[in-house]
Enzyme design. Structure first.
Site, PDB file in Angstrom:
ATOM      1  N   CYS A 265      29.622  24.510  29.786  1.00 28.30           N
ATOM      2  CA  CYS A 265      28.471  24.913  28.987  1.00 28.30           C
ATOM      3  C   CYS A 265      27.212  24.712  29.826  1.00 28.30           C
ATOM      4  O   CYS A 265      27.258  24.157  30.932  1.00 28.30           O
ATOM      5  CB  CYS A 265      28.398  24.083  27.700  1.00 28.30           C
ATOM      6  SG  CYS A 265      27.951  22.341  27.990  1.00 28.30           S
TER       7      CYS A 265
ATOM      8  N   SER B 139      39.108  32.008  29.536  1.00 22.90           N
ATOM      9  CA  SER B 139      38.836  32.557  28.201  1.00 22.90           C
ATOM     10  C   SER B 139      39.916  33.539  27.753  1.00 22.90           C
ATOM     11  O   SER B 139      39.783  34.173  26.709  1.00 22.90           O
ATOM     12  CB  SER B 139      37.459  33.234  28.164  1.00 22.90           C
ATOM     13  OG  SER B 139      37.394  34.288  29.115  1.00 22.90           O
TER      14      SER B 139
ATOM     15  N   CYS C 219      33.198  19.404  26.882  1.00 17.55           N
ATOM     16  CA  CYS C 219      32.472  18.643  25.865  1.00 17.55           C
ATOM     17  C   CYS C 219      32.627  19.238  24.477  1.00 17.55           C
ATOM     18  O   CYS C 219      32.151  18.665  23.499  1.00 17.55           O
ATOM     19  CB  CYS C 219      30.992  18.566  26.226  1.00 17.55           C
ATOM     20  SG  CYS C 219      30.146  20.158  26.122  1.00 17.55           S
TER      21      CYS C 219
ATOM     22  N   MET D 199      35.757  31.525  32.903  1.00 19.66           N
ATOM     23  CA  MET D 199      37.136  31.246  33.316  1.00 19.66           C
ATOM     24  C   MET D 199      37.895  30.601  32.161  1.00 19.66           C
ATOM     25  O   MET D 199      37.326  29.859  31.361  1.00 19.66           O
ATOM     26  CB  MET D 199      37.141  30.307  34.516  1.00 19.66           C
ATOM     27  CG  MET D 199      36.367  30.828  35.724  1.00 19.66           C
ATOM     28  SD  MET D 199      37.196  32.143  36.618  1.00 19.66           S
ATOM     29  CE  MET D 199      38.487  31.233  37.454  1.00 19.66           C
TER      30      MET D 199
ATOM     31  N   ASP E 279      41.741  44.557  35.575  1.00 25.63           N
ATOM     32  CA  ASP E 279      41.573  43.104  35.590  1.00 25.63           C
ATOM     33  C   ASP E 279      40.599  42.718  36.699  1.00 25.63           C
ATOM     34  O   ASP E 279      40.468  43.415  37.702  1.00 25.63           O
ATOM     35  CB  ASP E 279      42.924  42.427  35.811  1.00 25.63           C
ATOM     36  CG  ASP E 279      42.913  40.956  35.413  1.00 25.63           C
ATOM     37  OD1 ASP E 279      42.154  40.598  34.484  1.00 25.63           O
ATOM     38  OD2 ASP E 279      43.662  40.169  36.010  1.00 25.63           O
ATOM     39  N   GLU E 280      39.917  41.587  36.521  1.00 29.17           N
ATOM     40  CA  GLU E 280      38.965  41.054  37.513  1.00 29.17           C
ATOM     41  C   GLU E 280      37.936  42.110  37.933  1.00 29.17           C
ATOM     42  O   GLU E 280      37.624  42.284  39.122  1.00 29.17           O
ATOM     43  CB  GLU E 280      39.716  40.524  38.741  1.00 29.17           C
ATOM     44  CG  GLU E 280      40.773  39.480  38.428  1.00 29.17           C
ATOM     45  CD  GLU E 280      40.204  38.155  37.941  1.00 29.17           C
ATOM     46  OE1 GLU E 280      38.971  38.019  37.899  1.00 29.17           O
ATOM     47  OE2 GLU E 280      41.002  37.258  37.604  1.00 29.17           O
ATOM     48  N   ALA E 281      37.379  42.785  36.955  1.00 24.25           N
ATOM     49  CA  ALA E 281      36.466  43.906  37.222  1.00 24.25           C
ATOM     50  C   ALA E 281      35.177  43.477  37.909  1.00 24.25           C
ATOM     51  O   ALA E 281      34.486  44.305  38.506  1.00 24.25           O
ATOM     52  CB  ALA E 281      36.145  44.634  35.916  1.00 24.25           C
TER      53      ALA E 281
ATOM     54  N   CYS F 178      33.868  24.378  26.709  1.00 20.77           N
ATOM     55  CA  CYS F 178      33.629  23.420  27.785  1.00 20.77           C
ATOM     56  C   CYS F 178      34.392  22.133  27.481  1.00 20.77           C
ATOM     57  O   CYS F 178      34.875  21.910  26.363  1.00 20.77           O
ATOM     58  CB  CYS F 178      32.120  23.164  27.873  1.00 20.77           C
ATOM     59  SG  CYS F 178      31.602  21.927  29.083  1.00 20.77           S
TER      60      CYS F 178
ATOM     61  N   LYS G  95      41.165  36.327  29.474  1.00 16.45           N
ATOM     62  CA  LYS G  95      40.922  37.740  29.777  1.00 16.45           C
ATOM     63  C   LYS G  95      42.197  38.463  30.202  1.00 16.45           C
ATOM     64  O   LYS G  95      42.506  39.548  29.714  1.00 16.45           O
ATOM     65  CB  LYS G  95      39.851  37.851  30.873  1.00 16.45           C
ATOM     66  CG  LYS G  95      38.501  37.288  30.462  1.00 16.45           C
ATOM     67  CD  LYS G  95      37.486  37.376  31.573  1.00 16.45           C
ATOM     68  CE  LYS G  95      37.851  36.551  32.789  1.00 16.45           C
ATOM     69  NZ  LYS G  95      37.972  35.113  32.500  1.00 16.45           N
TER      70      LYS G  95
END
Length: 210
Positions: free
Chosen positions: A197, A13, A162, A11, A102-104, A160, A15
């Site tokens: 992560c 990233s 962190c 999520m 999208d959302e494949a 992430c 797309k």
């Protein structure tokens, strides 16, 4: 030969942003594209929504029991028909150059096979964007099939909290991480997601994967 591409990531990233950028790139060069997404993805209704604020209406929605290739063929015929009626210049294509999904991950394995046939038998490149795993680290059926048969795989990366590379999608309900529930829960007011992560996921889950 046209190919089936799977561009995946956790999520946040980018797309949907990448999909909309790909559509823009095609159209800037005079090419025609079709956009689609699974009907189960109710976020944005019939639109693709980027977290950066960009939106675009899809050309068709794919229901759980639909034949994705048949839906594409009907929309492709519409594009070709419009091209004939508009008497387009010879240098402007009147056919579809690419199908973008999208959302494949929410498609069924059979519908992913339809996308493969669109690429191989119909000669139209298909770019599918989605996530691999759900909030319990289990693969979505659509993603598992894409990882098995797509001609090209590309990871879209994000980080992430962190600073490490995020690979998992943590689900939050009421601001707290949860690790039980239905595989599909569209993010919104009640349900949100955070990219994590491996270390942070295990920390939140008490060391449990799946």
């Amino acid at each position: 030969m046209a190919k089936l591409y799977f561009r995946y990531g956790a999520m946040n990233s980018g797309k949907s942003t990448a999909l909309l950028q790909a559509a823009y790139n095609y159209e800037e060069r005079g090419q025609r594209v079709l956009l689609a997404k699974p009907e189960i993805d109710t976020k944005g209704a019939s639109q693709i929504e980027s977290r950066l604020g960009m939106t675009r209406e899809v050309d068709f929605l794919i229901g759980a029991g639909d034949d994705a290739r048949a839906l594409f063929s009907a929309q492709r015929a519409r594009v070709q028909r419009e091209g004939d009626e508009e008497l387009l210049p010879a240098d402007r294509p009147s056919d579809v150059a690419c199908l973008l999904i999208d959302e494949a991950q929410f498609l069924t394995a059979e519908q992913i096979d339809d996308l493969f046939r669109i690429a191989v038998l119909d000669g139209i490149p298909v770019m599918a964007y989605g996530i691999r795993n759900d909030f319990r680290t289990h693969a979505f059926p659509g993603s598992a099939r894409l990882l098995a048969i797509a001609h090209s795989l590309e990871e879209l990366k994000t980080i992430c909290r962190c600073g490490r590379k995020a690979v998992f999608n943590g689900r939050k309900v009421g601001g707290r991480f949860v690790f039980d529930g239905d595989q599909v829960a569209i993010d919104g007011v009640a349900v949100t997601y955070e990219s994590l992560c491996g270390n942070c996921y295990l920390e939140e889950s008490g060391g449990v994967l799946g």
